[in-house]
Design a protein around this motif. Structure first.
Motif, PDB file in Angstrom:
ATOM      1  N   SER A  78       0.912  -1.502   0.198  1.00  0.00           N
ATOM      2  CA  SER A  78       0.088   0.479   0.104  1.00  0.00           C
ATOM      3  C   SER A  78       0.780   1.252   0.209  1.00  0.00           C
ATOM      4  CB  SER A  78      -0.690  -0.158   1.440  1.00  0.00           C
ATOM      5  OG  SER A  78      -1.506  -1.551   0.530  1.00  0.00           O
TER       6      SER A  78
ATOM      7  N   CYS B 185      -3.074   6.661  -4.491  1.00  0.00           N
ATOM      8  CA  CYS B 185      -4.263   6.856  -4.126  1.00  0.00           C
ATOM      9  C   CYS B 185      -4.390   7.954  -5.585  1.00  0.00           C
ATOM     10  CB  CYS B 185      -4.439   7.649  -3.152  1.00  0.00           C
ATOM     11  SG  CYS B 185      -6.001   8.355  -2.908  1.00  0.00           S
TER      12      CYS B 185
ATOM     13  N   SER C  92      -0.593   8.104  -0.606  1.00  0.00           N
ATOM     14  CA  SER C  92      -0.339   6.571  -0.988  1.00  0.00           C
ATOM     15  C   SER C  92      -1.399   6.257  -0.441  1.00  0.00           C
ATOM     16  CB  SER C  92       1.290   5.391  -0.359  1.00  0.00           C
ATOM     17  OG  SER C  92       0.783   5.762   1.524  1.00  0.00           O
ATOM     18  N   ILE C  93      -1.849   4.993  -0.763  1.00  0.00           N
ATOM     19  CA  ILE C  93      -3.278   4.560  -0.225  1.00  0.00           C
ATOM     20  C   ILE C  93      -3.413   4.370   1.263  1.00  0.00           C
ATOM     21  CG2 ILE C  93      -4.340   3.687  -2.696  1.00  0.00           C
ATOM     22  CD1 ILE C  93      -3.511   0.688  -1.483  1.00  0.00           C
TER      23      ILE C  93
ATOM     24  N   SER D  73      -4.297   7.598   2.532  1.00  0.00           N
ATOM     25  CA  SER D  73      -5.288   8.345   2.007  1.00  0.00           C
ATOM     26  C   SER D  73      -6.541   7.938   3.229  1.00  0.00           C
ATOM     27  CB  SER D  73      -5.253   8.157   0.867  1.00  0.00           C
ATOM     28  OG  SER D  73      -6.375   8.777   0.159  1.00  0.00           O
TER      29      SER D  73
ATOM     30  N   ALA E 146      -9.138   4.142  -1.988  1.00  0.00           N
ATOM     31  CA  ALA E 146      -8.082   4.428  -0.774  1.00  0.00           C
ATOM     32  C   ALA E 146      -8.435   2.815  -0.071  1.00  0.00           C
ATOM     33  CB  ALA E 146      -7.563   4.892  -0.099  1.00  0.00           C
TER      34      ALA E 146
ATOM     35  N   ARG F 297      -6.246  -0.678  -0.610  1.00  0.00           N
ATOM     36  CA  ARG F 297      -6.510  -1.342   0.371  1.00  0.00           C
ATOM     37  C   ARG F 297      -7.301  -3.104   0.493  1.00  0.00           C
ATOM     38  NH1 ARG F 297      -6.738   3.649   2.839  1.00  0.00           N
ATOM     39  NH2 ARG F 297      -8.256   3.129   4.349  1.00  0.00           N
TER      40      ARG F 297
END
Length: 151
Positions: free
Chosen positions: A21, A26, A33-34, A37, A42, A46
């Motif tokens: 992740s 995102c 980054s997801i 976020s 996102a 994940r």
């Protein structure tokens, strides 16, 4: 009650999911980054990553699936190919150019002054002994010998 084996497996899945992740951008936030976020996409990504890990997919397979579904820009580190070669090699080209220009400038600074003065002295009518003395005085000394740390 949860067994130690199940707990260890869950921790492994969570660690892999977080690692993946952090390397996925995102698509809604753009520069986050997801993992960081809280956008709906996102959260879904994940969950997708965790599901893929539980299904036994490798990290490479997960990255490939994300890239196929959302495009190459979803990954922070694009792969090295002909389209991205400039992106990967540009820092090295800039550093090499800067080092070359710096070396050339140092070389010119050391040699040009002495050459100009020697050319001026050559045009002045001097006796051979005076010319020899001037050349000896104006010739730059040899560069100092570099000492290595083990000497």
């Amino acid at each position: 009650m949860v067994s130690d084996e199940e707990l260890k497996k869950a921790q492994t899945v969570e660690a892999r999911a977080k690692s993946i992740s952090h390397n996925v951008r995102c698509t809604e936030c753009g520069n986050q980054s997801i993992e960081d976020s809280q956008a709906d996409i996102a959260i879904l990504l994940r969950k997708l990553i965790r599901d893929e890990i539980r299904a036994g997919k490798s990290d490479k397979d997960i990255y490939k699936k994300l890239e196929e579904d959302y495009g190459e820009t979803v990954l922070y580190a694009p792969r090295f190919d002909w389209q991205t070669a400039g992106l990967w090699l540009a820092p090295f080209a800039v550093m090499g150019t800067a080092a070359g220009v710096g070396a050339y400038q140092r070389h010119r600074q050391k040699s040009n002054v002495h050459l100009m003065v020697l050319n001026l002295v050559r045009d002045i009518p001097l006796t051979p002994m005076e010319k020899q003395t001037m050349v000896e005085l104006l010739t730059p000394p040899p560069p100092p010998r570099k000492k290595w740390w083990w000497w």
